[in-house]
Design a protein around this motif. Sequence first.
Motif, PDB file in Angstrom:
ATOM      1  N   MET A   1      42.028  36.936  33.275  1.00  0.00           N
ATOM      2  CA  MET A   1      42.140  38.008  34.274  1.00  0.00           C
ATOM      3  C   MET A   1      43.485  38.701  34.125  1.00  0.00           C
ATOM      4  SD  MET A   1      41.743  37.692  38.410  1.00  0.00           S
ATOM      5  CE  MET A   1      41.853  39.143  39.450  1.00  0.00           C
ATOM      6  N   LYS A   2      43.504  40.077  34.298  1.00  0.00           N
ATOM      7  CA  LYS A   2      44.739  40.824  34.144  1.00  0.00           C
ATOM      8  C   LYS A   2      44.973  41.733  35.345  1.00  0.00           C
ATOM      9  CE  LYS A   2      44.880  40.791  29.099  1.00  0.00           C
ATOM     10  NZ  LYS A   2      45.043  41.608  27.879  1.00  0.00           N
ATOM     11  N   THR A   3      46.252  42.012  35.625  1.00  0.00           N
ATOM     12  CA  THR A   3      46.617  42.909  36.707  1.00  0.00           C
ATOM     13  C   THR A   3      46.541  44.339  36.210  1.00  0.00           C
ATOM     14  OG1 THR A   3      48.942  42.881  36.095  1.00  0.00           O
ATOM     15  CG2 THR A   3      48.199  41.167  37.599  1.00  0.00           C
ATOM     16  N   ASN A   4      46.877  45.302  37.111  1.00  0.00           N
ATOM     17  CA  ASN A   4      46.876  46.707  36.726  1.00  0.00           C
ATOM     18  C   ASN A   4      47.869  46.985  35.607  1.00  0.00           C
ATOM     19  OD1 ASN A   4      44.936  47.297  38.632  1.00  0.00           O
ATOM     20  ND2 ASN A   4      46.438  47.701  40.244  1.00  0.00           N
ATOM     21  N   LYS A   5      48.934  46.192  35.537  1.00  0.00           N
ATOM     22  CA  LYS A   5      49.936  46.357  34.491  1.00  0.00           C
ATOM     23  C   LYS A   5      49.576  45.536  33.258  1.00  0.00           C
ATOM     24  CE  LYS A   5      53.719  47.299  37.725  1.00  0.00           C
ATOM     25  NZ  LYS A   5      55.068  46.868  38.192  1.00  0.00           N
ATOM     26  N   GLU A   7      49.206  42.442  32.982  1.00  0.00           N
ATOM     27  CA  GLU A   7      49.820  41.123  32.884  1.00  0.00           C
ATOM     28  C   GLU A   7      48.744  40.082  33.143  1.00  0.00           C
ATOM     29  OE1 GLU A   7      53.631  38.517  34.473  1.00  0.00           O
ATOM     30  OE2 GLU A   7      53.038  40.326  35.550  1.00  0.00           O
ATOM     31  N   LYS A   8      48.666  39.120  32.287  1.00  0.00           N
ATOM     32  CA  LYS A   8      47.618  38.117  32.392  1.00  0.00           C
ATOM     33  C   LYS A   8      47.831  37.239  33.619  1.00  0.00           C
ATOM     34  CE  LYS A   8      44.984  34.901  29.568  1.00  0.00           C
ATOM     35  NZ  LYS A   8      44.819  34.318  28.219  1.00  0.00           N
ATOM     36  N   LEU A   9      46.727  36.876  34.266  1.00  0.00           N
ATOM     37  CA  LEU A   9      46.767  35.996  35.430  1.00  0.00           C
ATOM     38  C   LEU A   9      46.124  34.661  35.085  1.00  0.00           C
ATOM     39  CD1 LEU A   9      45.708  38.427  38.310  1.00  0.00           C
ATOM     40  CD2 LEU A   9      48.020  37.752  37.654  1.00  0.00           C
ATOM     41  N   TYR A  10      46.669  33.609  35.665  1.00  0.00           N
ATOM     42  CA  TYR A  10      46.144  32.266  35.449  1.00  0.00           C
ATOM     43  C   TYR A  10      45.731  31.663  36.784  1.00  0.00           C
ATOM     44  CZ  TYR A  10      48.119  32.542  30.753  1.00  0.00           C
ATOM     45  OH  TYR A  10      48.413  32.921  29.466  1.00  0.00           O
ATOM     46  N   LEU A  11      44.573  31.024  36.786  1.00  0.00           N
ATOM     47  CA  LEU A  11      44.088  30.385  38.010  1.00  0.00           C
ATOM     48  C   LEU A  11      44.902  29.128  38.281  1.00  0.00           C
ATOM     49  CD1 LEU A  11      41.913  30.382  40.257  1.00  0.00           C
ATOM     50  CD2 LEU A  11      40.561  28.878  38.777  1.00  0.00           C
ATOM     51  N   ARG A  12      45.493  29.071  39.473  1.00  0.00           N
ATOM     52  CA  ARG A  12      46.284  27.904  39.856  1.00  0.00           C
ATOM     53  C   ARG A  12      45.632  27.125  40.991  1.00  0.00           C
ATOM     54  NH1 ARG A  12      52.681  27.538  41.695  1.00  0.00           N
ATOM     55  NH2 ARG A  12      53.007  25.422  40.921  1.00  0.00           N
ATOM     56  N   HIS A  21      44.222  24.205  52.245  1.00  0.00           N
ATOM     57  CA  HIS A  21      45.659  24.406  52.448  1.00  0.00           C
ATOM     58  C   HIS A  21      45.926  25.101  53.775  1.00  0.00           C
ATOM     59  CE1 HIS A  21      49.229  27.063  52.269  1.00  0.00           C
ATOM     60  NE2 HIS A  21      49.816  26.034  51.700  1.00  0.00           N
ATOM     61  N   TRP A  22      45.162  26.172  54.062  1.00  0.00           N
ATOM     62  CA  TRP A  22      45.419  26.935  55.279  1.00  0.00           C
ATOM     63  C   TRP A  22      44.958  26.198  56.531  1.00  0.00           C
ATOM     64  CZ3 TRP A  22      49.073  30.151  55.065  1.00  0.00           C
ATOM     65  CH2 TRP A  22      49.300  30.928  53.921  1.00  0.00           C
ATOM     66  N   MET A 186      48.523  31.527  46.938  1.00  0.00           N
ATOM     67  CA  MET A 186      47.707  30.758  47.862  1.00  0.00           C
ATOM     68  C   MET A 186      46.762  31.653  48.655  1.00  0.00           C
ATOM     69  SD  MET A 186      46.797  27.789  48.549  1.00  0.00           S
ATOM     70  CE  MET A 186      47.959  26.745  47.679  1.00  0.00           C
ATOM     71  N   ILE A 187      46.680  32.915  48.272  1.00  0.00           N
ATOM     72  CA  ILE A 187      45.704  33.839  48.850  1.00  0.00           C
ATOM     73  C   ILE A 187      44.628  34.167  47.820  1.00  0.00           C
ATOM     74  CG2 ILE A 187      45.342  36.152  49.799  1.00  0.00           C
ATOM     75  CD1 ILE A 187      48.149  35.982  50.988  1.00  0.00           C
ATOM     76  N   THR A 188      45.066  34.513  46.616  1.00  0.00           N
ATOM     77  CA  THR A 188      44.115  34.849  45.547  1.00  0.00           C
ATOM     78  C   THR A 188      43.786  33.654  44.658  1.00  0.00           C
ATOM     79  OG1 THR A 188      45.831  35.456  43.938  1.00  0.00           O
ATOM     80  CG2 THR A 188      45.109  37.166  45.485  1.00  0.00           C
ATOM     81  N   GLY A 189      44.718  32.707  44.583  1.00  0.00           N
ATOM     82  CA  GLY A 189      44.536  31.562  43.697  1.00  0.00           C
ATOM     83  C   GLY A 189      45.125  31.771  42.320  1.00  0.00           C
TER      84      GLY A 189
END
Length: 213
Positions: A1-5, A7-12, A21-22, A186-189
């Motif tokens: 997954m990548k952001t608008n810029k 930048e790669k995203l990693y699932l945490r 958690h919440w 902790m909102i998107t993961g």
Amino acid sequence: MKTNKQEKLYLRFNKTQILIHWVFAGSFFVLAGSGLILIVPGLSALAASGVSAIAHRVAASLFMLSVVAYYIKERNGLKRLVKESFSYDKDDIIWITKMFQYFLGKTKTMPPSGRLNGGEKLHHALIVITFFTISISGLTIWFGSNISASLFLMMIWIHNLSMFLMLCLTVGHVYFTFVYGALPHMITGYTTESYAKKHIKWLRALKENENNA
């Protein structure tokens, strides 16, 4: 997954972990607030209606059940978290000795860390310990009407001190969350690759798994 810029995203964190958690955090804040009303003389007027006592018990139930739910839904994830929280290598020990630098936002000299850095491991380990001391002492106070006065008093002290320690840990957790911009995780993961580089050993392992896939 990548952001608008791009930048790669990693699932945490997955959705179950985020929800638990919440629930855990929310129930703890209600526990802390209602507990203060029950034990602080200056707030005793707020406890007169009995609402704070009910809120305390409802929150206590959610507090404990959230961990039970975590075990049922994410058994392997919970086991992994506990194992990591009580496993420290040389880098983790060095990280902990330099924790004050991290507190001040100075991260350049911090040693490499895995999915959890040394401070997060210590934080989670203490959360695990205080969860059990809070739960056991709280249940004893709640249902232990037939225990001796000395044991009852000891449970109250353990309960209050454990709550105070967890509150301190939570304040520190919130501080670091906002200082290092970790709330979206902790909102998107998901965490950005630039943030994941702060946990370089974890990032390297993820990339190695991707290459081997």
